[in-house]
Design a protein around this motif. Structure first.
Motif, PDB file in Angstrom:
ATOM      1  N   LEU A  28      33.254  43.787  20.286  1.00 33.30           N
ATOM      2  CA  LEU A  28      34.443  44.283  20.420  1.00 33.30           C
ATOM      3  C   LEU A  28      34.897  44.875  21.539  1.00 33.30           C
ATOM      4  CD1 LEU A  28      35.031  45.619  16.657  1.00 33.30           C
ATOM      5  CD2 LEU A  28      35.332  43.284  17.416  1.00 33.30           C
ATOM      6  N   MET A  29      36.152  44.729  21.891  1.00 35.34           N
ATOM      7  CA  MET A  29      36.850  45.472  23.127  1.00 35.34           C
ATOM      8  C   MET A  29      37.883  46.426  22.435  1.00 35.34           C
ATOM      9  SD  MET A  29      39.230  44.148  26.286  1.00 35.34           S
ATOM     10  CE  MET A  29      37.738  43.563  26.905  1.00 35.34           C
ATOM     11  N   ALA A  30      37.865  47.597  22.426  1.00 31.59           N
ATOM     12  CA  ALA A  30      38.960  48.636  21.865  1.00 31.59           C
ATOM     13  C   ALA A  30      40.255  48.587  22.890  1.00 31.59           C
ATOM     14  CB  ALA A  30      38.386  49.955  21.548  1.00 31.59           C
ATOM     15  N   VAL A  31      41.193  48.057  22.612  1.00 28.33           N
ATOM     16  CA  VAL A  31      42.368  48.142  23.664  1.00 28.33           C
ATOM     17  C   VAL A  31      43.084  49.498  23.396  1.00 28.33           C
ATOM     18  CG1 VAL A  31      44.470  47.003  23.968  1.00 28.33           C
ATOM     19  CG2 VAL A  31      42.481  45.817  23.210  1.00 28.33           C
ATOM     20  N   VAL A  32      42.994  50.267  24.397  1.00 22.11           N
ATOM     21  CA  VAL A  32      43.581  51.703  24.598  1.00 22.11           C
ATOM     22  C   VAL A  32      44.602  51.757  25.653  1.00 22.11           C
ATOM     23  CG1 VAL A  32      41.261  52.825  23.578  1.00 22.11           C
ATOM     24  CG2 VAL A  32      41.813  52.185  26.196  1.00 22.11           C
ATOM     25  N   GLY A  52      30.745  51.774  17.916  1.00 19.79           N
ATOM     26  CA  GLY A  52      30.345  50.451  18.362  1.00 19.79           C
ATOM     27  C   GLY A  52      30.896  49.691  19.057  1.00 19.79           C
ATOM     28  N   ALA A  53      32.105  49.930  19.596  1.00 18.89           N
ATOM     29  CA  ALA A  53      32.730  48.982  20.522  1.00 18.89           C
ATOM     30  C   ALA A  53      32.288  48.964  22.057  1.00 18.89           C
ATOM     31  CB  ALA A  53      34.158  49.632  20.823  1.00 18.89           C
ATOM     32  N   THR A  54      31.991  47.941  22.407  1.00 19.91           N
ATOM     33  CA  THR A  54      31.232  47.628  23.762  1.00 19.91           C
ATOM     34  C   THR A  54      31.946  47.621  24.958  1.00 19.91           C
ATOM     35  OG1 THR A  54      30.856  45.161  23.408  1.00 19.91           O
ATOM     36  CG2 THR A  54      29.033  46.696  22.463  1.00 19.91           C
ATOM     37  N   TRP A  55      33.246  47.122  24.764  1.00 19.11           N
ATOM     38  CA  TRP A  55      34.491  47.273  25.792  1.00 19.11           C
ATOM     39  C   TRP A  55      35.749  48.120  25.653  1.00 19.11           C
ATOM     40  CZ3 TRP A  55      34.386  44.335  30.523  1.00 19.11           C
ATOM     41  CH2 TRP A  55      33.086  43.639  30.746  1.00 19.11           C
ATOM     42  N   LEU A  56      36.333  48.368  26.650  1.00 20.47           N
ATOM     43  CA  LEU A  56      37.580  48.781  26.500  1.00 20.47           C
ATOM     44  C   LEU A  56      38.731  48.318  27.127  1.00 20.47           C
ATOM     45  CD1 LEU A  56      36.599  52.753  27.369  1.00 20.47           C
ATOM     46  CD2 LEU A  56      37.102  51.746  25.175  1.00 20.47           C
ATOM     47  N   GLY A  57      39.782  47.995  26.741  1.00 15.67           N
ATOM     48  CA  GLY A  57      40.794  47.141  27.357  1.00 15.67           C
ATOM     49  C   GLY A  57      41.997  48.077  27.766  1.00 15.67           C
ATOM     50  N   THR A  58      42.601  47.849  28.934  1.00 18.26           N
ATOM     51  CA  THR A  58      43.716  48.481  29.450  1.00 18.26           C
ATOM     52  C   THR A  58      44.864  47.384  30.162  1.00 18.26           C
ATOM     53  OG1 THR A  58      42.994  49.113  31.758  1.00 18.26           O
ATOM     54  CG2 THR A  58      42.495  50.540  29.967  1.00 18.26           C
ATOM     55  N   THR A  59      45.884  48.013  30.328  1.00 17.51           N
ATOM     56  CA  THR A  59      46.730  46.894  30.878  1.00 17.51           C
ATOM     57  C   THR A  59      46.897  47.290  32.490  1.00 17.51           C
ATOM     58  OG1 THR A  59      48.384  46.882  29.242  1.00 17.51           O
ATOM     59  CG2 THR A  59      49.137  46.212  31.216  1.00 17.51           C
ATOM     60  N   ASN A 203      42.714  38.319  19.164  1.00 17.03           N
ATOM     61  CA  ASN A 203      43.278  39.704  19.228  1.00 17.03           C
ATOM     62  C   ASN A 203      42.680  40.218  17.623  1.00 17.03           C
ATOM     63  OD1 ASN A 203      44.788  38.196  17.562  1.00 17.03           O
ATOM     64  ND2 ASN A 203      46.779  38.673  18.490  1.00 17.03           N
ATOM     65  N   SER A 204      43.462  41.185  17.366  1.00 17.58           N
ATOM     66  CA  SER A 204      43.427  41.750  15.948  1.00 17.58           C
ATOM     67  C   SER A 204      43.237  40.954  14.753  1.00 17.58           C
ATOM     68  CB  SER A 204      44.052  43.149  15.695  1.00 17.58           C
ATOM     69  OG  SER A 204      43.927  44.102  16.341  1.00 17.58           O
ATOM     70  N   ALA A 205      44.377  39.965  14.676  1.00 22.02           N
ATOM     71  CA  ALA A 205      44.579  39.080  13.681  1.00 22.02           C
ATOM     72  C   ALA A 205      43.632  38.215  13.671  1.00 22.02           C
ATOM     73  CB  ALA A 205      45.948  38.497  13.772  1.00 22.02           C
ATOM     74  N   ALA A 206      43.184  37.495  14.912  1.00 17.84           N
ATOM     75  CA  ALA A 206      42.266  36.443  14.805  1.00 17.84           C
ATOM     76  C   ALA A 206      41.039  37.082  14.731  1.00 17.84           C
ATOM     77  CB  ALA A 206      42.226  35.732  16.354  1.00 17.84           C
ATOM     78  N   ALA A 207      40.552  38.144  15.088  1.00 12.97           N
ATOM     79  CA  ALA A 207      39.155  38.812  14.841  1.00 12.97           C
ATOM     80  C   ALA A 207      39.144  38.706  13.128  1.00 12.97           C
ATOM     81  CB  ALA A 207      39.084  40.120  15.349  1.00 12.97           C
ATOM     82  N   ARG A 214      36.830  33.444  17.496  1.00 14.39           N
ATOM     83  CA  ARG A 214      36.302  34.652  17.909  1.00 14.39           C
ATOM     84  C   ARG A 214      35.489  34.554  19.410  1.00 14.39           C
ATOM     85  NH1 ARG A 214      34.861  35.404  11.466  1.00 14.39           N
ATOM     86  NH2 ARG A 214      36.891  36.315  11.205  1.00 14.39           N
ATOM     87  N   PHE A 215      34.493  33.488  19.402  1.00 14.45           N
ATOM     88  CA  PHE A 215      33.737  33.401  20.639  1.00 14.45           C
ATOM     89  C   PHE A 215      33.006  34.569  20.876  1.00 14.45           C
ATOM     90  CE2 PHE A 215      37.532  30.707  21.275  1.00 14.45           C
ATOM     91  CZ  PHE A 215      36.867  29.425  21.645  1.00 14.45           C
ATOM     92  N   ASP A 216      32.832  35.321  22.077  1.00 13.16           N
ATOM     93  CA  ASP A 216      31.797  36.262  22.418  1.00 13.16           C
ATOM     94  C   ASP A 216      32.269  37.758  22.083  1.00 13.16           C
ATOM     95  OD1 ASP A 216      29.692  34.428  23.355  1.00 13.16           O
ATOM     96  OD2 ASP A 216      31.041  34.267  25.127  1.00 13.16           O
ATOM     97  N   LEU A 217      33.525  37.636  22.116  1.00 11.30           N
ATOM     98  CA  LEU A 217      34.029  38.996  21.917  1.00 11.30           C
ATOM     99  C   LEU A 217      35.573  38.930  21.338  1.00 11.30           C
ATOM    100  CD1 LEU A 217      34.120  41.891  24.518  1.00 11.30           C
ATOM    101  CD2 LEU A 217      36.262  41.051  23.892  1.00 11.30           C
ATOM    102  N   CYS A 218      35.948  40.068  20.821  1.00 12.04           N
ATOM    103  CA  CYS A 218      37.351  40.188  20.184  1.00 12.04           C
ATOM    104  C   CYS A 218      37.961  41.402  20.776  1.00 12.04           C
ATOM    105  CB  CYS A 218      37.332  40.280  18.612  1.00 12.04           C
ATOM    106  SG  CYS A 218      36.822  38.680  17.765  1.00 12.04           S
ATOM    107  N   ARG A 219      39.310  41.252  21.030  1.00 10.78           N
ATOM    108  CA  ARG A 219      39.922  42.499  21.420  1.00 10.78           C
ATOM    109  C   ARG A 219      40.797  42.818  20.480  1.00 10.78           C
ATOM    110  NH1 ARG A 219      41.025  38.192  24.780  1.00 10.78           N
ATOM    111  NH2 ARG A 219      43.410  38.299  23.989  1.00 10.78           N
ATOM    112  N   ILE A 220      40.473  44.101  20.032  1.00 10.46           N
ATOM    113  CA  ILE A 220      41.308  44.633  18.898  1.00 10.46           C
ATOM    114  C   ILE A 220      42.229  45.956  19.382  1.00 10.46           C
ATOM    115  CG2 ILE A 220      39.618  44.023  16.973  1.00 10.46           C
ATOM    116  CD1 ILE A 220      38.693  46.969  17.049  1.00 10.46           C
ATOM    117  N   GLY A 221      43.449  45.622  19.090  1.00 11.15           N
ATOM    118  CA  GLY A 221      44.501  46.605  19.238  1.00 11.15           C
ATOM    119  C   GLY A 221      45.100  47.387  18.160  1.00 11.15           C
TER     120      GLY A 221
END
Length: 368
Positions: A28-32, A52-59, A203-207, A214-221
């Protein structure tokens, strides 16, 4: 308590990470971005990573570097860059760069060459959202150049990714077409010699509802903050206190206009929050708050700094607590405010202004 306070439950953030992870079965990528959707990027990031999130997402670059300056070493993806972006500082901070076109790709390569350090790159394909990302006719050139730069040790291509336009409607044929287009883009990248360890689209809905995406990672906002699908815990409570009370007769005008005139005698309670604090004017005539154990309507125009509550015959006093939104079966939720304002929860949460104090409850996150 200040005039307005947003109480952030970091235990809810942690619980939401675990809930989505159990459903998605991926990293999971936690979108912050946007200061963690108004919740506080650093605090949310720490709670999400601990859960447990392994990635962080930013703009933006500023958002990514803010996380690094706070001591967070978790992998970060930053995906929206200015035409004159200083990529060197992002490469030096080991931030993954979302790259959407050849001009950007060459600029990242030049920065990496000047720095003497390979850039960590994730190539974005436009699969139908028509925002960022390389269109299908440009994709083969983009991946070919990326492979060339990887061969020169200027790049490490760590991901191929895209963004769904309407994951909230998984049965929409356009969603299937986007997933097909993304799989084609991944295939072209691999045929060009790239071997990215991460592919991500959801994204969140698809996760939560679209396994094929889903593939390898989901980005959840929005799911991270619990302001959407059922089964998640809302992380923010927006609250304040009554600062003035008056009893008025029927026929009393309230706020500017007046757009509202009382139809009966009423107790009016003044709340020191307005549209500068994130209380949207578009919700006028529909919005409710929690006061005295029940929902009470906001009446009249919402002003920059304040709004008025019709408390009916409740025995209200200055200092009484008011909840604008928060968890609970009867209290207004952020989704209610989104409906009243004709928008989405994202806009309500990110609109909570700087005058509103953020206070953090560690909850479950304290022990992680």
């Amino acid at each position: 308590m200040s005039l307005g306070e947003a109480v952030i439950d970091l235990g809810a953030v942690a619980a939401n990470v675990r809930t989505v992870a159990a459903v998605a079965g991926t990293e999971l990528m936690a979108v912050v971005k946007a200061d963690g959707f108004g919740h506080g990027a650093v605090e949310v990031a720490r709670a999400a990573v601990a859960a447990g999130a392994t990635w962080l997402g930013t703009t933006s670059a500023a958002e990514a570097l803010h996380l690094r300056s706070a001591g967070l070493t978790t992998p970060v993806l930053s995906w929206l860059h200015a035409p004159d972006e200083d990529f060197a500082r992002l490469i030096a901070a080991r931030v993954d760069l979302g790259v959407s076109g050849l001009t950007q790709l060459h600029a990242v390569a030049a920065a990496a060459r000047g720095l003497g350090l390979p850039a960590q790159v994730q190539l974005k394909a436009d699969t139908g959202l028509s925002r960022n990302g390389a269109r299908p006719e440009d994709w083969a050139d983009l991946v070919a150049w990326a492979r060339k730069y990887e061969g020169e040790d200027l790049f490490r291509v760590r991901g191929v990714w895209s963004h769904l336009a309407n994951a909230e409607r998984p049965a929409d044929p356009a969603v299937t077409r986007q997933i097909d287009a993304f799989e084609d883009a991944v295939r072209v990248a691999r045929d060009a010699g790239l071997d990215p360890p991460l592919t991500h689209l959801a994204n969140s809905a698809a996760a939560l509802s679209l396994p094929r995406a889903r593939f390898d990672l989901c980005r959840i906002g929005i799911a991270l903050y619990g302001a959407g699908p059922p089964g998640l815990r809302p992380a923010m409570t927006l609250r304040s206190r009554v600062v003035n009370v008056k009893r008025v007769p029927a026929g009393t005008g309230v706020s500017y206009g007046p757009d509202h005139v009382t139809a009966r005698p009423a107790t009016l309670a003044l709340l020191p929050l307005g549209y500068a604090d994130g209380v949207p004017r578009a919700a006028e005539g529909r919005a409710e708050v929690w006061l005295g154990g029940r929902r009470c309507p906001i009446v009249g125009r919402i002003a920059m700094d304040q709004c008025v509550i019709d408390a009916g015959d409740l025995p209200v006093r200055p200092g009484d607590p008011v909840v604008l939104f928060g968890p609970g079966p009867d209290k207004p939720a952020v989704t209610d405010w989104a409906r009243w304002a004709g928008t989405n929860p994202h806009e309500i949460l990110t609109g909570i202004g700087a005058r509103v104090t953020r206070r953090y409850q560690l909850g479950e996150a304290r022990h992680r």
